[in-house]
Design a protein around this motif. Structure first.
Motif, PDB file in Angstrom:
ATOM      1  N   UNK A 141     -19.499  16.677  16.952  1.00  0.00           N
ATOM      2  CA  UNK A 141     -20.616  16.346  17.839  1.00  0.00           C
ATOM      3  C   UNK A 141     -20.777  14.832  17.989  1.00  0.00           C
ATOM      4  N   UNK A 142     -20.263  14.074  17.004  1.00  0.00           N
ATOM      5  CA  UNK A 142     -20.325  12.618  17.063  1.00  0.00           C
ATOM      6  C   UNK A 142     -19.065  12.019  17.687  1.00  0.00           C
ATOM      7  N   UNK A 143     -18.205  12.870  18.228  1.00  0.00           N
ATOM      8  CA  UNK A 143     -17.027  12.380  18.918  1.00  0.00           C
ATOM      9  C   UNK A 143     -15.772  12.279  18.086  1.00  0.00           C
ATOM     10  N   UNK A 144     -15.794  12.773  16.849  1.00  0.00           N
ATOM     11  CA  UNK A 144     -14.606  12.746  16.002  1.00  0.00           C
ATOM     12  C   UNK A 144     -13.740  13.972  16.270  1.00  0.00           C
ATOM     13  N   UNK A 145     -12.439  13.806  16.066  1.00  0.00           N
ATOM     14  CA  UNK A 145     -11.484  14.900  16.192  1.00  0.00           C
ATOM     15  C   UNK A 145     -10.958  15.259  14.813  1.00  0.00           C
ATOM     16  N   UNK A 146     -10.906  16.540  14.512  1.00  0.00           N
ATOM     17  CA  UNK A 146     -10.369  16.988  13.226  1.00  0.00           C
ATOM     18  C   UNK A 146      -8.857  16.891  13.253  1.00  0.00           C
ATOM     19  N   UNK A 147      -8.311  16.130  12.315  1.00  0.00           N
ATOM     20  CA  UNK A 147      -6.860  15.981  12.200  1.00  0.00           C
ATOM     21  C   UNK A 147      -6.267  17.051  11.296  1.00  0.00           C
ATOM     22  N   UNK A 148      -6.915  17.299  10.160  1.00  0.00           N
ATOM     23  CA  UNK A 148      -6.381  18.291   9.223  1.00  0.00           C
ATOM     24  C   UNK A 148      -7.453  18.709   8.233  1.00  0.00           C
ATOM     25  N   UNK A 149      -7.258  19.898   7.686  1.00  0.00           N
ATOM     26  CA  UNK A 149      -8.057  20.394   6.573  1.00  0.00           C
ATOM     27  C   UNK A 149      -7.089  20.895   5.518  1.00  0.00           C
ATOM     28  N   UNK A 150      -7.213  20.361   4.325  1.00  0.00           N
ATOM     29  CA  UNK A 150      -6.292  20.742   3.255  1.00  0.00           C
ATOM     30  C   UNK A 150      -7.074  20.989   1.980  1.00  0.00           C
ATOM     31  N   UNK A 151      -6.443  21.698   1.057  1.00  0.00           N
ATOM     32  CA  UNK A 151      -7.030  21.899  -0.260  1.00  0.00           C
ATOM     33  C   UNK A 151      -6.193  21.127  -1.254  1.00  0.00           C
ATOM     34  N   UNK A 152      -6.812  20.179  -1.941  1.00  0.00           N
ATOM     35  CA  UNK A 152      -6.108  19.288  -2.849  1.00  0.00           C
ATOM     36  C   UNK A 152      -6.398  19.674  -4.287  1.00  0.00           C
ATOM     37  N   UNK A 153      -5.812  18.933  -5.206  1.00  0.00           N
ATOM     38  CA  UNK A 153      -6.132  19.138  -6.606  1.00  0.00           C
ATOM     39  C   UNK A 153      -7.609  18.876  -6.815  1.00  0.00           C
ATOM     40  N   UNK A 154      -8.232  19.683  -7.645  1.00  0.00           N
ATOM     41  CA  UNK A 154      -9.674  19.623  -7.836  1.00  0.00           C
ATOM     42  C   UNK A 154     -10.053  18.358  -8.596  1.00  0.00           C
ATOM     43  N   UNK A 155     -10.377  17.288  -7.876  1.00  0.00           N
ATOM     44  CA  UNK A 155     -10.799  16.031  -8.470  1.00  0.00           C
ATOM     45  C   UNK A 155     -12.302  15.896  -8.299  1.00  0.00           C
ATOM     46  N   UNK A 156     -13.010  15.778  -9.428  1.00  0.00           N
ATOM     47  CA  UNK A 156     -14.466  15.661  -9.403  1.00  0.00           C
ATOM     48  C   UNK A 156     -15.126  16.826  -8.665  1.00  0.00           C
ATOM     49  N   UNK A 157     -14.515  17.967  -8.717  1.00  0.00           N
ATOM     50  CA  UNK A 157     -15.133  19.156  -8.138  1.00  0.00           C
ATOM     51  C   UNK A 157     -15.174  19.180  -6.637  1.00  0.00           C
ATOM     52  N   UNK A 158     -14.315  18.405  -5.972  1.00  0.00           N
ATOM     53  CA  UNK A 158     -14.309  18.357  -4.500  1.00  0.00           C
ATOM     54  C   UNK A 158     -12.876  18.504  -3.980  1.00  0.00           C
ATOM     55  N   UNK A 159     -12.354  19.718  -3.965  1.00  0.00           N
ATOM     56  CA  UNK A 159     -10.952  19.922  -3.585  1.00  0.00           C
ATOM     57  C   UNK A 159     -10.711  20.080  -2.085  1.00  0.00           C
ATOM     58  N   UNK A 160     -11.775  20.165  -1.293  1.00  0.00           N
ATOM     59  CA  UNK A 160     -11.592  20.492   0.128  1.00  0.00           C
ATOM     60  C   UNK A 160     -11.595  19.211   0.972  1.00  0.00           C
ATOM     61  N   UNK A 161     -10.412  18.859   1.427  1.00  0.00           N
ATOM     62  CA  UNK A 161     -10.211  17.603   2.155  1.00  0.00           C
ATOM     63  C   UNK A 161     -10.381  17.801   3.656  1.00  0.00           C
ATOM     64  N   UNK A 162     -10.990  16.808   4.285  1.00  0.00           N
ATOM     65  CA  UNK A 162     -11.149  16.799   5.733  1.00  0.00           C
ATOM     66  C   UNK A 162     -10.707  15.440   6.257  1.00  0.00           C
ATOM     67  N   UNK A 163      -9.738  15.437   7.172  1.00  0.00           N
ATOM     68  CA  UNK A 163      -9.308  14.203   7.824  1.00  0.00           C
ATOM     69  C   UNK A 163      -9.722  14.258   9.292  1.00  0.00           C
ATOM     70  N   UNK A 164     -10.432  13.226   9.744  1.00  0.00           N
ATOM     71  CA  UNK A 164     -10.859  13.146  11.131  1.00  0.00           C
ATOM     72  C   UNK A 164     -10.476  11.775  11.683  1.00  0.00           C
ATOM     73  N   UNK A 165     -10.493  11.663  13.012  1.00  0.00           N
ATOM     74  CA  UNK A 165     -10.242  10.354  13.617  1.00  0.00           C
ATOM     75  C   UNK A 165     -11.087  10.204  14.871  1.00  0.00           C
ATOM     76  N   UNK A 166     -11.317   8.950  15.241  1.00  0.00           N
ATOM     77  CA  UNK A 166     -12.030   8.628  16.467  1.00  0.00           C
ATOM     78  C   UNK A 166     -11.598   7.240  16.914  1.00  0.00           C
TER      79      UNK A 166
END
Length: 257
Positions: A193-218
């Protein structure tokens, strides 16, 4: 220093202390090895400024002597007490220097010698037990928002050194991490909604309890004001969805094609 994992990494950030403007200069590299078990005592040295401006910072003619005092204190305490210099602050008409050490028996004598050398200045000091380095980690070390600004400045400086033209818009990639797939999905929708485009969604090694990666670009410019605004938005949106914003990268544009 014997710890091979340590490398000095000084940087400065602006903040407020008791609603007054302040600059903190901190050795960020120590966070990886703090606390040092052989240096449980904190030394705080406070120098009263003689010519502070309206914001409580040194006047133009006072910087040189402050630097001389700092050099003298650091070299003396490092050599005689094996003290670790960790940070310095500047606010409300005071310069404060912070050290950790395991040896304080000679401190009174050394400070008498230093204050005699700079007798025109009011210099005070105190020693306190801080084996967990709480003052360094919780007070002096930058919080997430300040660290975001530090990392932005480092990226912008690197781009400038490579001849980047900040007024030219280009795609800038950003990374965010989340505790759950649901939080990531909700944040991705908000970013779109802010004009960003989703590049990828990946699941990474669980670092600090946040394994769900989101890459966006604008497409954005790389001037300081734009980067501050964009990264602030991403940092806040990530926090709104229980996530962390992890920084950005882009290409260098040396001329407008």
């Amino acid at each position: 220093m014997s710890n091979s994992s340590y490398s000095p990494d000084w940087d400065v950030y602006f903040t407020f202390v008791d609603n007054l403007p302040a600059f903190f200069s901190v050795d960020l590299g120590l966070a990886d090895i703090a606390p040092m078990q052989d240096k449980p005592d904190l030394i705080e040295i406070v120098i009263g400024l003689q010519q502070p401006d309206e914001d409580g910072f040194p006047g133009e003619g006072e910087w040189e002597v402050l630097e001389e005092m700092e050099d003298t204190m650091v070299s003396t305490l490092e050599a005689r007490l094996e003290a670790q210099y960790v940070a310095k602050t500047l606010n409300n008409g005071r310069r404060a220097l912070y050290f950790y050490t395991g040896e304080t028996l000679l401190l009174e004598q050394l400070m008498e010698e230093i204050t005699a050398q700079f007798s025109s200045y009011a210099i005070e000091y105190q020693v306190s037990e801080d084996p967990e380095w709480n003052i360094y980690l919780e007070y002096l070390y930058p919080d997430e928002e300040a660290m975001l600004k530090i990392n932005n400045n480092r990226m912008l400086q690197a781009l400038e050194e490579q001849g980047d033209q900040p007024h030219i818009p280009r795609n800038i990639s950003h990374w965010l991490y989340f505790k759950s797939e649901q939080d990531r999905k909700a944040c991705a929708e908000a970013l779109q909604e802010e004009g960003f485009t989703v590049q990828s969604m990946a699941e990474t090694q669980d670092v600090d309890g946040m394994p769900f990666e989101l890459e966006v670009y604008r497409e954005d410019k790389t001037d300081e004001d734009t980067i501050t605004e964009v990264t602030g938005l991403l940092w806040q949106l990530a926090a709104n969805y229980n996530g962390d914003y992890d920084g950005w990268e882009t290409i260098v544009l040396q001329e407008n094609a």
